[in-house]
Design a protein around this motif. Sequence first.
Motif, PDB file in Angstrom:
ATOM      1  N   LEU A  16      39.651  52.795  33.499  1.00  0.00           N
ATOM      2  CA  LEU A  16      40.120  51.440  33.448  1.00  0.00           C
ATOM      3  C   LEU A  16      40.325  51.486  31.640  1.00  0.00           C
ATOM      4  N   THR A  17      41.392  52.127  31.270  1.00  0.00           N
ATOM      5  CA  THR A  17      41.446  52.162  29.861  1.00  0.00           C
ATOM      6  C   THR A  17      42.745  51.592  29.438  1.00  0.00           C
ATOM      7  N   VAL A  18      42.752  51.080  28.120  1.00  0.00           N
ATOM      8  CA  VAL A  18      44.163  50.428  27.627  1.00  0.00           C
ATOM      9  C   VAL A  18      45.304  51.128  27.827  1.00  0.00           C
ATOM     10  N   GLY A  19      46.322  50.815  28.071  1.00  0.00           N
ATOM     11  CA  GLY A  19      47.697  51.412  28.423  1.00  0.00           C
ATOM     12  C   GLY A  19      47.713  51.812  29.875  1.00  0.00           C
ATOM     13  N   ARG A  20      47.161  51.895  30.701  1.00  0.00           N
ATOM     14  CA  ARG A  20      47.191  52.503  31.953  1.00  0.00           C
ATOM     15  C   ARG A  20      47.403  51.152  32.731  1.00  0.00           C
ATOM     16  N   CYS A  21      48.103  51.455  34.073  1.00  0.00           N
ATOM     17  CA  CYS A  21      48.550  50.567  34.856  1.00  0.00           C
ATOM     18  C   CYS A  21      47.665  50.146  36.049  1.00  0.00           C
ATOM     19  N   VAL A  22      47.469  48.837  36.334  1.00  0.00           N
ATOM     20  CA  VAL A  22      46.558  48.484  37.264  1.00  0.00           C
ATOM     21  C   VAL A  22      47.223  47.486  38.488  1.00  0.00           C
ATOM     22  N   ARG A  23      46.613  47.719  39.461  1.00  0.00           N
ATOM     23  CA  ARG A  23      47.103  46.529  40.433  1.00  0.00           C
ATOM     24  C   ARG A  23      45.773  46.040  41.117  1.00  0.00           C
ATOM     25  N   VAL A  24      45.574  44.653  40.796  1.00  0.00           N
ATOM     26  CA  VAL A  24      44.420  44.165  41.187  1.00  0.00           C
ATOM     27  C   VAL A  24      44.452  43.198  42.135  1.00  0.00           C
ATOM     28  N   GLN A  25      43.419  43.406  43.011  1.00  0.00           N
ATOM     29  CA  GLN A  25      43.296  42.274  44.244  1.00  0.00           C
ATOM     30  C   GLN A  25      42.091  41.380  43.854  1.00  0.00           C
ATOM     31  N   GLY A  26      42.053  40.099  44.202  1.00  0.00           N
ATOM     32  CA  GLY A  26      40.945  39.145  43.896  1.00  0.00           C
ATOM     33  C   GLY A  26      41.381  37.751  43.856  1.00  0.00           C
ATOM     34  N   ASP A  27      40.472  36.981  43.924  1.00  0.00           N
ATOM     35  CA  ASP A  27      40.907  35.428  43.722  1.00  0.00           C
ATOM     36  C   ASP A  27      41.017  34.991  42.412  1.00  0.00           C
ATOM     37  N   ALA A  28      42.042  34.175  42.232  1.00  0.00           N
ATOM     38  CA  ALA A  28      42.269  33.633  40.828  1.00  0.00           C
ATOM     39  C   ALA A  28      41.586  32.249  40.679  1.00  0.00           C
ATOM     40  N   ASP A  29      40.934  31.802  39.810  1.00  0.00           N
ATOM     41  CA  ASP A  29      40.394  30.561  39.637  1.00  0.00           C
ATOM     42  C   ASP A  29      41.580  29.321  38.941  1.00  0.00           C
ATOM     43  N   ASP A  30      40.992  28.479  38.550  1.00  0.00           N
ATOM     44  CA  ASP A  30      42.183  27.441  38.333  1.00  0.00           C
ATOM     45  C   ASP A  30      42.758  27.639  37.067  1.00  0.00           C
ATOM     46  N   THR A  31      42.549  28.646  36.085  1.00  0.00           N
ATOM     47  CA  THR A  31      43.127  29.129  34.944  1.00  0.00           C
ATOM     48  C   THR A  31      44.013  30.318  35.263  1.00  0.00           C
ATOM     49  N   GLY A  32      43.976  30.711  36.320  1.00  0.00           N
ATOM     50  CA  GLY A  32      44.728  31.823  36.698  1.00  0.00           C
ATOM     51  C   GLY A  32      43.880  33.433  36.407  1.00  0.00           C
ATOM     52  N   ALA A  33      42.671  33.236  35.861  1.00  0.00           N
ATOM     53  CA  ALA A  33      41.629  34.279  35.782  1.00  0.00           C
ATOM     54  C   ALA A  33      41.358  34.942  37.051  1.00  0.00           C
ATOM     55  N   VAL A  34      41.144  36.087  37.347  1.00  0.00           N
ATOM     56  CA  VAL A  34      41.112  36.823  38.529  1.00  0.00           C
ATOM     57  C   VAL A  34      39.545  37.638  38.412  1.00  0.00           C
TER      58      VAL A  34
END
Length: 246
Positions: free
Chosen positions: A211-229
């Motif tokens: 998980l390094t800067v510049g790579r592409c990711v698809r994340v699954q997980g719950d978001a909180d009220d601010t949108g953070a996952v």
Amino acid sequence: MSLSLLRPLAAGAVLAVLLTGCGDDVSTPAVSAGTADDTAPSTAGMPGTFGEIAAADGDVLQVRNQMTGQVAVTVTGDTTITSQAAATRGDVAAGVCVVVRSADADDASDAAAVTAASVAVSPAGDEGCTGGFGGPGGGTGRRPADMPTERPSGMPSRPPGGGRGGFGTVGRVSSVTDGGFVVDGPNGSVTVTVGTDTTYTKQVSAAAGALTVGRCVRVQGDADDTGAVTATSVQVSDKVDDQCGL
């Protein structure tokens, strides 16, 4: 854990999700951990996020996407991390999830038959092909209330990979045939024909160091009220033609 520095909503929406470009050089400063970019639409309640890793600070990634802005993603010891790797036709079997890009740029998203330019393979989850394709297996079938309906300026009108091909289909493989396979997608069964030019990719287990800067990711997980996952799973891949897409 410390990181070393991760149809469709309607037919057109899923294509945007799968093939959203994120190819500019990273220049956006990281926002504070646990918060989403103030300029982004709220992602609270959405099942994860997708885009380019713009920054990393310990266990927190800043994931940037042209449609949803920048989102903080926390990776824990329980997060499953996979990375894109080369696959073969033999990896396409009944029960797996696929994203198929059509070799014909004019193919409609509801076509009953397509010829595959590329096939991305992913295992089905506990809920089938609903995760990893941006709702990694066919989508949730729901458009978030505040998702933009207009294409952002600068977003490519063609898929990554030199503009090759059209949408194709997404879903679970129901059967394999001599000439390809059949996909159960959101709009019904789609017969997929493969050829010698069809390319294949799959997801394999990876470590947090992927998980390094510049790579592409698809994340699954719950978001909180601010949108953070908080990530339950992260799929990582390299850019194609300087753009992110599975």
